[in-house]
Structures are given as C-alpha cells and as structure tokens.
Design a protein around this motif. Structure first.
Motif, mmCIF file in Angstrom:
data_model
loop_
_atom_site.group_PDB
_atom_site.id
_atom_site.type_symbol
_atom_site.label_atom_id
_atom_site.label_comp_id
_atom_site.label_asym_id
_atom_site.label_seq_id
_atom_site.Cartn_x
_atom_site.Cartn_y
_atom_site.Cartn_z
ATOM 1 N N VAL A 151 -2.306 9.843 -4.830
ATOM 2 C CA VAL A 151 -1.410 8.778 -5.058
ATOM 3 C C VAL A 151 -1.655 7.661 -4.018
ATOM 4 C CG1 VAL A 151 0.315 9.638 -3.345
ATOM 5 C CG2 VAL A 151 1.182 8.236 -5.394
ATOM 6 N N ALA A 152 -2.203 7.861 -2.856
ATOM 7 C CA ALA A 152 -2.281 6.830 -1.958
ATOM 8 C C ALA A 152 -3.522 5.995 -2.183
ATOM 9 C CB ALA A 152 -2.852 7.619 -0.289
ATOM 10 N N ASP A 153 -3.543 4.825 -1.444
ATOM 11 C CA ASP A 153 -4.566 3.791 -1.407
ATOM 12 C C ASP A 153 -5.824 4.252 -0.349
ATOM 13 O OD1 ASP A 153 -3.621 1.853 -3.669
ATOM 14 O OD2 ASP A 153 -1.824 1.882 -1.961
ATOM 15 N N ARG A 154 -4.913 4.608 0.753
ATOM 16 C CA ARG A 154 -5.921 4.963 1.877
ATOM 17 C C ARG A 154 -5.305 6.220 2.734
ATOM 18 N NH1 ARG A 154 -5.926 1.938 6.263
ATOM 19 N NH2 ARG A 154 -4.080 0.756 5.620
ATOM 20 N N ALA A 155 -5.838 6.663 3.600
ATOM 21 C CA ALA A 155 -5.595 7.892 4.269
ATOM 22 C C ALA A 155 -6.036 8.065 5.651
ATOM 23 C CB ALA A 155 -5.732 9.172 3.298
ATOM 24 N N TYR A 156 -5.356 8.739 6.376
ATOM 25 C CA TYR A 156 -5.810 9.317 7.682
ATOM 26 C C TYR A 156 -5.785 10.589 7.821
ATOM 27 C CZ TYR A 156 -5.263 4.089 9.091
ATOM 28 O OH TYR A 156 -5.074 2.837 9.383
ATOM 29 N N VAL A 157 -6.622 11.279 8.429
ATOM 30 C CA VAL A 157 -6.518 12.693 8.655
ATOM 31 C C VAL A 157 -6.319 12.822 10.312
ATOM 32 C CG1 VAL A 157 -7.965 14.623 8.956
ATOM 33 C CG2 VAL A 157 -8.363 13.152 6.992
ATOM 34 N N VAL A 158 -5.166 13.486 10.368
ATOM 35 C CA VAL A 158 -4.753 13.725 11.853
ATOM 36 C C VAL A 158 -4.922 15.090 12.325
ATOM 37 C CG1 VAL A 158 -2.671 13.562 13.279
ATOM 38 C CG2 VAL A 158 -2.836 12.251 11.241
ATOM 39 N N GLU A 159 -5.583 15.324 13.404
ATOM 40 C CA GLU A 159 -5.711 16.823 14.179
ATOM 41 C C GLU A 159 -5.406 16.583 15.754
ATOM 42 O OE1 GLU A 159 -9.683 17.914 13.745
ATOM 43 O OE2 GLU A 159 -9.796 18.224 11.567
ATOM 44 N N THR A 160 -4.537 17.481 16.083
ATOM 45 C CA THR A 160 -3.896 17.575 17.300
ATOM 46 C C THR A 160 -3.694 16.210 17.844
ATOM 47 O OG1 THR A 160 -6.135 17.529 18.256
ATOM 48 C CG2 THR A 160 -5.205 19.738 17.717
ATOM 49 N N GLY A 161 -2.886 15.443 17.182
ATOM 50 C CA GLY A 161 -2.164 14.223 17.674
ATOM 51 C C GLY A 161 -3.139 13.266 17.503
ATOM 52 N N ARG A 162 -4.357 13.300 16.912
ATOM 53 C CA ARG A 162 -5.254 12.111 16.916
ATOM 54 C C ARG A 162 -5.851 11.706 15.702
ATOM 55 N NH1 ARG A 162 -7.050 14.979 21.574
ATOM 56 N NH2 ARG A 162 -7.065 13.813 23.592
ATOM 57 N N ILE A 163 -6.269 10.623 15.303
ATOM 58 C CA ILE A 163 -6.852 10.394 13.894
ATOM 59 C C ILE A 163 -8.277 10.714 14.074
ATOM 60 C CG2 ILE A 163 -7.474 8.622 12.386
ATOM 61 C CD1 ILE A 163 -4.594 9.064 12.274
ATOM 62 N N VAL A 164 -8.978 11.494 13.121
ATOM 63 C CA VAL A 164 -10.346 11.845 13.089
ATOM 64 C C VAL A 164 -11.056 11.494 12.173
ATOM 65 C CG1 VAL A 164 -9.881 14.021 14.638
ATOM 66 C CG2 VAL A 164 -9.644 14.301 12.105
ATOM 67 N N LEU A 165 -10.273 10.919 11.130
ATOM 68 C CA LEU A 165 -11.096 10.541 9.973
ATOM 69 C C LEU A 165 -10.156 9.472 9.096
ATOM 70 C CD1 LEU A 165 -13.912 11.196 8.378
ATOM 71 C CD2 LEU A 165 -12.437 12.683 7.140
ATOM 72 N N PRO A 192 -16.712 16.328 2.338
ATOM 73 C CA PRO A 192 -17.171 17.511 2.215
ATOM 74 C C PRO A 192 -16.076 18.229 3.330
ATOM 75 C CG PRO A 192 -19.283 16.587 2.107
ATOM 76 C CD PRO A 192 -18.110 15.654 2.519
ATOM 77 N N LYS A 193 -15.652 17.554 4.565
ATOM 78 C CA LYS A 193 -14.799 18.310 5.657
ATOM 79 C C LYS A 193 -13.554 18.199 5.058
ATOM 80 C CE LYS A 193 -13.080 17.343 10.251
ATOM 81 N NZ LYS A 193 -13.356 16.426 11.634
ATOM 82 N N VAL A 194 -13.115 17.149 4.358
ATOM 83 C CA VAL A 194 -11.548 17.024 3.824
ATOM 84 C C VAL A 194 -11.460 18.365 2.887
ATOM 85 C CG1 VAL A 194 -9.933 15.801 2.667
ATOM 86 C CG2 VAL A 194 -11.268 14.775 4.393
ATOM 87 N N ARG A 195 -12.264 18.339 1.868
ATOM 88 C CA ARG A 195 -12.566 19.327 0.775
ATOM 89 C C ARG A 195 -12.470 20.751 1.312
ATOM 90 N NH1 ARG A 195 -17.160 17.581 -3.033
ATOM 91 N NH2 ARG A 195 -16.643 19.418 -4.196
ATOM 92 N N GLU A 205 0.763 -1.166 0.202
ATOM 93 C CA GLU A 205 -0.040 -0.076 -0.077
ATOM 94 C C GLU A 205 0.771 1.164 0.029
ATOM 95 O OE1 GLU A 205 -3.988 -0.383 1.960
ATOM 96 O OE2 GLU A 205 -2.580 -0.576 3.656
ATOM 97 N N ILE A 206 0.228 2.407 -0.314
ATOM 98 C CA ILE A 206 0.844 3.711 -0.025
ATOM 99 C C ILE A 206 -0.408 4.233 0.917
ATOM 100 C CG2 ILE A 206 1.137 5.917 -0.880
ATOM 101 C CD1 ILE A 206 2.075 4.906 -3.361
ATOM 102 N N VAL A 207 -0.036 4.274 1.962
ATOM 103 C CA VAL A 207 -0.983 5.146 3.170
ATOM 104 C C VAL A 207 -0.484 6.767 3.335
ATOM 105 C CG1 VAL A 207 -2.077 5.116 5.428
ATOM 106 C CG2 VAL A 207 -1.727 2.959 3.996
ATOM 107 N N ALA A 208 -1.435 7.710 3.327
ATOM 108 C CA ALA A 208 -1.079 8.924 3.685
ATOM 109 C C ALA A 208 -1.712 9.332 5.005
ATOM 110 C CB ALA A 208 -1.653 9.916 2.433
ATOM 111 N N LEU A 209 -0.660 10.457 5.343
ATOM 112 C CA LEU A 209 -1.357 10.958 6.638
ATOM 113 C C LEU A 209 -1.226 12.348 6.275
ATOM 114 C CD1 LEU A 209 0.974 9.635 9.487
ATOM 115 C CD2 LEU A 209 -1.277 8.818 8.943
ATOM 116 N N ILE A 210 -2.608 12.970 6.322
ATOM 117 C CA ILE A 210 -2.686 14.393 6.020
ATOM 118 C C ILE A 210 -3.224 15.048 7.294
ATOM 119 C CG2 ILE A 210 -2.983 13.994 3.597
ATOM 120 C CD1 ILE A 210 -6.132 14.612 4.106
#
Length: 237
Positions: free
Chosen positions: A200-214, A225-228, A28-33
């Motif tokens: 480019v990624a297969d999957r992704a995680y959204v990080v806010e203040t040290g936690r995964i939120v999505l 919509p939130k990510v956009r 995989e390619i996994v992204a952290l944004i």
C-alpha cells in the motif's frame, strides 16, 4: 510535510529510538516495517506527542513540534491511531467519534466530517448508539480510525491497523485506508505485516533496534533479498 532528524527516545536507561531519520512528503503513504520492539510504535508516539523525546528534531510543515503537548500537535493537523485501538469502550460509537473532534469549534464542519466518516464506515452509522466495547475487533479498528479522522488531520499516523484481525477484515481495512489516502490524507504507517504495508505504501523504512537500516520505494523493498528473507518469510536460494 514531516521531517524527523536524529530522533532519540529513552525509557529510563533503555534507548528505544537511536538517532532515527525519516521524512514524509505531502500525499504519500510511508511505511515503517521491522520486528517487534524495533522502535516503530515509539517513533509514532514521539511524533504525536504521546511520549517524550530525548533528542533530535521533528518538523511538521516546517514547525518544530518535539516537546509540544499532544493536544497542540492534533490541532496542527496530526492524528494518531494507536496500536490496540484504545477506544473508549463504555462510550457509544457516536461519543467516541465526538471525542475525536474535541479540538474543533465549527459544529457544522464537524457534522460534515461525521457524514464523510460514515461514508468510509457505514457499519458505524448503524451502530452509532452502541457501546464501543461491544463492537467486533474489526469494527473497533474502524472506530479508532474514524475517531482520528474526526480531528480532520492532514497527516494520519496508523499503528498496526491489521493487528488481531482476520484476513478478510485486514483486506477491508486496507481498502478503506487506500480510499482515505485517495481523498488527500498523508499517512505514516506502522504495520507488522510487511507485505501488506509495502503493497500500500509509496516508500518505506526498515527499522532495526531503533535505527533505520534500509529505505527506498516500497516496490524496490519488496524485491530486496534481505527484506524478503527477514520480513516476508521467503527463503532466497
């Protein structure tokens, strides 16, 4: 291949990563944004052993690696391309690449890896005797990625590969990243340019203040919509 559970990292009294969970499957390619300061780079440094873990677990191919020295983690198959490149500016291109292979003992295999790496980055072959600090920003990013590849990793951690680069060079770097991935290297990518990362990624995680939120498939997050709104700069009517 990689599983992170309840990861916590503190800098003094400040907790930068607060119980973060993620996993990366082989191939995989996994992204952290996320925004600056969200804990993305700290997460990569914890995985590679570059910073201490204050809580949680990190498993690489079933082996616990939290608390192990960075050199041992490299030998297990994880290589880290840090934010800001951090090449050795007074060493030549070739010397930088040789440093990347310091854990390996079979010289013929190292030479084969060097040839393969020059296949990805022909410009570095032409500049192999040039000091790293004299390269352009894009060439230095190529060198940082090439140095990591010289460790022959199965998991490549990429931290902000587009940072400070012109759009055409960003496109070129990500074309190379895709090519490296097609060769079989698994990747965990931190990238401020969320659209590029999700592209480019297969999957992704959204990080806010040290936690995964999505988290979810990258294609689904591109339509969220939130990510956009928060990360792609779009205004949702």
């Amino acid at each position: 291949m990689l599983r992170v559970e309840g990861l916590r990292v503190s800098y003094g009294a400040v907790e930068a990563v607060k119980g973060l969970d993620l996993d990366v499957g082989a191939g995989e390619i996994v992204a952290l944004i996320g925004a600056n300061g969200a804990g993305k780079s700290t997460t990569l440094m914890a995985i590679s052993g570059a910073t201490a873990v204050s809580g949680g677990y990190i498993r690489f191919r079933g082996t616990a690696i939290e608390g192990r020295p960075a050199s041992e983690i490299v030998r297990l198959g994880i290589a880290h391309v840090p934010e800001g490149r951090r090449i050795f500016k007074r060493l030549t291109v070739l010397e930088n690449l040789q440093v990347g292979a310091y854990t390996r003992r079979d010289r013929r295999e190292v030479e084969a890896s060097l040839e393969g790496m020059f296949g990805y980055f022909p410009a570095l072959r032409d500049r192999r005797g040039q000091q790293g600090g004299t390269l352009s920003g894009g060439e230095q990013q190529m060198l940082a990625i090439g140095r990591a590849l010289m460790a022959n990793p199965t998991l490549l951690l990429l931290d902000e590969p587009s940072l400070g680069l012109a759009p055409l060079m960003v496109e070129r770097i990500f074309d190379i990243i895709r090519s490296i991935h097609r060769s079989g290297t698994t990747m965990l990518l931190v990238e401020q340019n969320a659209r590029t990362a999700l592209g480019v990624a297969d999957r992704a995680y959204v990080v806010e203040t040290g936690r995964i939120v999505l988290h979810g498939p990258a294609s689904a997050l591109l339509d969220d919509p939130k990510v956009r709104t928060a990360y792609l700069g779009e205004v949702i009517a």
